[in-house]
Structures are given as C-alpha cells and as structure tokens.
Design an enzyme around this catalytic site. Sequence first.
Site, PDB file in Angstrom:
ATOM      1  N   GLY A   1       2.642  -1.054   4.390  1.00 10.25           N
ATOM      2  CA  GLY A   1       2.636   0.357   4.015  1.00 10.25           C
ATOM      3  C   GLY A   1       4.037   0.915   3.867  1.00 10.25           C
ATOM      4  O   GLY A   1       4.687   0.755   2.828  1.00 10.25           O
TER       5      GLY A   1
ATOM      6  N   LYS B   1       0.077   4.273  -0.406  1.00  7.40           N
ATOM      7  CA  LYS B   1      -0.581   5.500   0.093  1.00  7.40           C
ATOM      8  C   LYS B   1      -0.341   6.649  -0.905  1.00  7.40           C
ATOM      9  O   LYS B   1      -0.329   6.395  -2.104  1.00  7.40           O
ATOM     10  CB  LYS B   1      -0.092   5.815   1.507  1.00  7.40           C
ATOM     11  CG  LYS B   1      -0.165   4.569   2.398  1.00  7.40           C
ATOM     12  CD  LYS B   1      -0.036   4.833   3.842  1.00  7.40           C
ATOM     13  CE  LYS B   1      -0.175   3.517   4.591  1.00  7.40           C
ATOM     14  NZ  LYS B   1      -0.197   3.669   6.040  1.00  7.40           N
TER      15      LYS B   1
ATOM     16  N   GLU C   1      -6.171  -5.018  10.421  1.00 10.55           N
ATOM     17  CA  GLU C   1      -5.202  -3.935  10.521  1.00 10.55           C
ATOM     18  C   GLU C   1      -5.714  -2.873  11.494  1.00 10.55           C
ATOM     19  O   GLU C   1      -6.324  -1.866  11.076  1.00 10.55           O
ATOM     20  CB  GLU C   1      -4.968  -3.318   9.132  1.00 10.55           C
ATOM     21  CG  GLU C   1      -3.917  -2.242   9.150  1.00 10.55           C
ATOM     22  CD  GLU C   1      -3.551  -1.761   7.760  1.00 10.55           C
ATOM     23  OE1 GLU C   1      -2.556  -2.256   7.222  1.00 10.55           O
ATOM     24  OE2 GLU C   1      -4.258  -0.895   7.216  1.00 10.55           O
TER      25      GLU C   1
ATOM     26  N   ASN D   1       0.860  -1.187   0.000  1.00 11.11           N
ATOM     27  CA  ASN D   1       0.000   0.000   0.000  1.00 11.11           C
ATOM     28  C   ASN D   1       0.895   1.236   0.000  1.00 11.11           C
ATOM     29  O   ASN D   1       1.454   1.604   1.031  1.00 11.11           O
ATOM     30  CB  ASN D   1      -0.903  -0.034   1.246  1.00 11.11           C
ATOM     31  CG  ASN D   1      -1.754   1.212   1.359  1.00 11.11           C
ATOM     32  OD1 ASN D   1      -1.889   1.979   0.402  1.00 11.11           O
ATOM     33  ND2 ASN D   1      -2.340   1.424   2.535  1.00 11.11           N
TER      34      ASN D   1
ATOM     35  N   SER E   1       2.513  -1.926  10.819  1.00 14.30           N
ATOM     36  CA  SER E   1       3.910  -1.939  11.277  1.00 14.30           C
ATOM     37  C   SER E   1       4.623  -3.257  10.997  1.00 14.30           C
ATOM     38  O   SER E   1       5.292  -3.804  11.877  1.00 14.30           O
ATOM     39  CB  SER E   1       3.991  -1.610  12.777  1.00 14.30           C
ATOM     40  OG  SER E   1       3.496  -0.334  13.030  1.00 14.30           O
TER      41      SER E   1
ATOM     42  N   HIS F   1      -9.779   1.396   4.576  1.00  8.29           N
ATOM     43  CA  HIS F   1      -8.501   1.644   5.242  1.00  8.29           C
ATOM     44  C   HIS F   1      -8.723   2.705   6.317  1.00  8.29           C
ATOM     45  O   HIS F   1      -9.480   3.659   6.117  1.00  8.29           O
ATOM     46  CB  HIS F   1      -7.443   2.096   4.233  1.00  8.29           C
ATOM     47  CG  HIS F   1      -6.071   2.089   4.815  1.00  8.29           C
ATOM     48  ND1 HIS F   1      -5.625   3.091   5.656  1.00  8.29           N
ATOM     49  CD2 HIS F   1      -5.060   1.198   4.719  1.00  8.29           C
ATOM     50  CE1 HIS F   1      -4.390   2.801   6.042  1.00  8.29           C
ATOM     51  NE2 HIS F   1      -4.028   1.655   5.493  1.00  8.29           N
TER      52      HIS F   1
HETATM   53  P1  PGA Z   1       2.357   0.398   7.749  1.00  4.28           P
HETATM   54  O1  PGA Z   1       0.982   0.698   6.986  1.00  4.28           O
HETATM   55  O2  PGA Z   1       2.911  -0.857   7.190  1.00  4.28           O
HETATM   56  O3  PGA Z   1       3.214   1.612   7.443  1.00  4.28           O
HETATM   57  O4  PGA Z   1       2.020   0.300   9.190  1.00  4.28           O
HETATM   58  C1  PGA Z   1       0.092  -0.315   6.708  1.00  4.28           C
HETATM   59  C2  PGA Z   1      -1.132   0.285   6.078  1.00  4.28           C
HETATM   60  O5  PGA Z   1      -1.501   1.403   6.424  1.00  4.28           O
HETATM   61  O6  PGA Z   1      -1.759  -0.370   5.228  1.00  4.28           O
END
Ligand code: PGA
Length: 237
Positions: free
Chosen positions: A217, A9, A158, A7, A197, A88
Amino acid sequence: MKTVIANWKMNPLSLNEALNLVKKYKIYKNLDIWIAPPYLYLIPLITKFRKIKFGSQNIYFQDKGPYTGEISPKMIKKIGGKFVIINHSERRKIGENFKIANQKIISVINSNLTAIVCLGEDKIIKNIKILKSEWQKQIKILFKNINLNNKSIILAYEPTWAISTYKQGSVSPEIVSEFIKFIKNLGFNNKIVYGGSVFIDNIKIYLDLPLDGFLIGSQSLKPKNFNKICDLIDKSI
Ligand code: PGA
C-alpha cells in the site's frame, strides 16, 4: 514468477500524478508488477503502459443494471483490466462483509479476471489455535460454493491490524508461515501473497518464505522505496 501488487488506495489526486508514478516504476524480467489505481485512471494507464497489469481495488457483483455508482467485473474486463482486489479490510471498515465478498469472488471468476482475495484477523491474536479458527471462519464464508483451487484466485494474507495506517507493525514471518501451512493443508495450491506494512526495512524477513509475492500500500506511492523493495524481492528469486 513473483507478483508485487501496488494498492494505491484513494491516491493520487490527479491523472498526471498517476502517469508519473507508473513511469517511475522499474520493470523486471522475473517480477510481475500489478497496479490497482482508482477506477478513473484505469483506461489511460492501461492504454499507455502495456507491460504492466492493471486492475481495480473493488467491484460490484452484478454484471450491469440499476446499481448506482457501481462498476462490474465485466466492465473491468472489457477495458483490459486483469484483476480485482476483493475484501480489503478498508472496504470492510465501511460496511462490506465476507458474504458480499463471496459474491464478488464468484462474479470476478466468472468474468475471467483474477480475484485477489484479502483475509486475515482484525486484531492481534497471540493464541495460534484461536488464530487458526479465525482464518477457518473467514475462509468458510469467503469461499462458499467456490473451488479453493480455482486458478483465478490469489490469496492475500493481510491482517487488518498490520496495515501501515495503524502503525502496529507487520506480521511476524513465523505467523505468515503458519498461515501458508494452514491454507495448504486445506488443499489450496494457488498463489499466496502477504500484505501489511511492507517496507524496505522489513521485506527481507519474508523473502525466505514460500510466498508468491506481496501486496503493498503506502510504499507503492513512493516509487524510490517501491523500486528498492522490488529489487530486494527480485534478487531473492
Ligand atoms: P500498507 O497497505 O502496505 O500501507 O500497509 C497494504 C494494503 O492496505 O493493501
């Protein structure tokens, strides 16, 4: 086959960077790599990288019409997109809710795309009974009038608090395991992935769980780290 969903973003800032990022991703025999870039990079990426599945980070639930600024699942389907991330927590933070997500899931399924449906608690909840009732509440709204076992659904556990932005750590494997048991008890037989994370340092704690993959992410923007994480998942299969 396990699935790793990247992802991105609202990153990167240019198409060139997006192309370079994908070029650096390793391809695996037994691991599906799916990428959710910003909408505007989808067509060039889909055209260039045939072995990777691309999809969007969001969607609107109508097919077409007077909805300024929106994109429909039918459009994603027509350009060769394969999936859509729905609900999300970063969408919820800017005003979306579980009821809207429910409509989005229906329209994504009807367009023959895979719906990656995010859910999970906003804050750390220590009491397992309260935690389960929170999951139950979310599932009830998200999947109203939807068969939980529709093959087009992937669940992404998540929790909001576990996203790396908040620096509160990731979910313990024990709780992820509780989630998997909980959801299977409801009769859900589709794929379940974990997100929040996921780093090189902690991926190992999840590899023995009956998960079908991960939603990643921040580390998906760092190809070296991403490949390392994928290597470890690949080795565990
Ligand atoms: P992260 O994000 O791996 O940076 O925690 C995951 C996400 O928001 O899908």
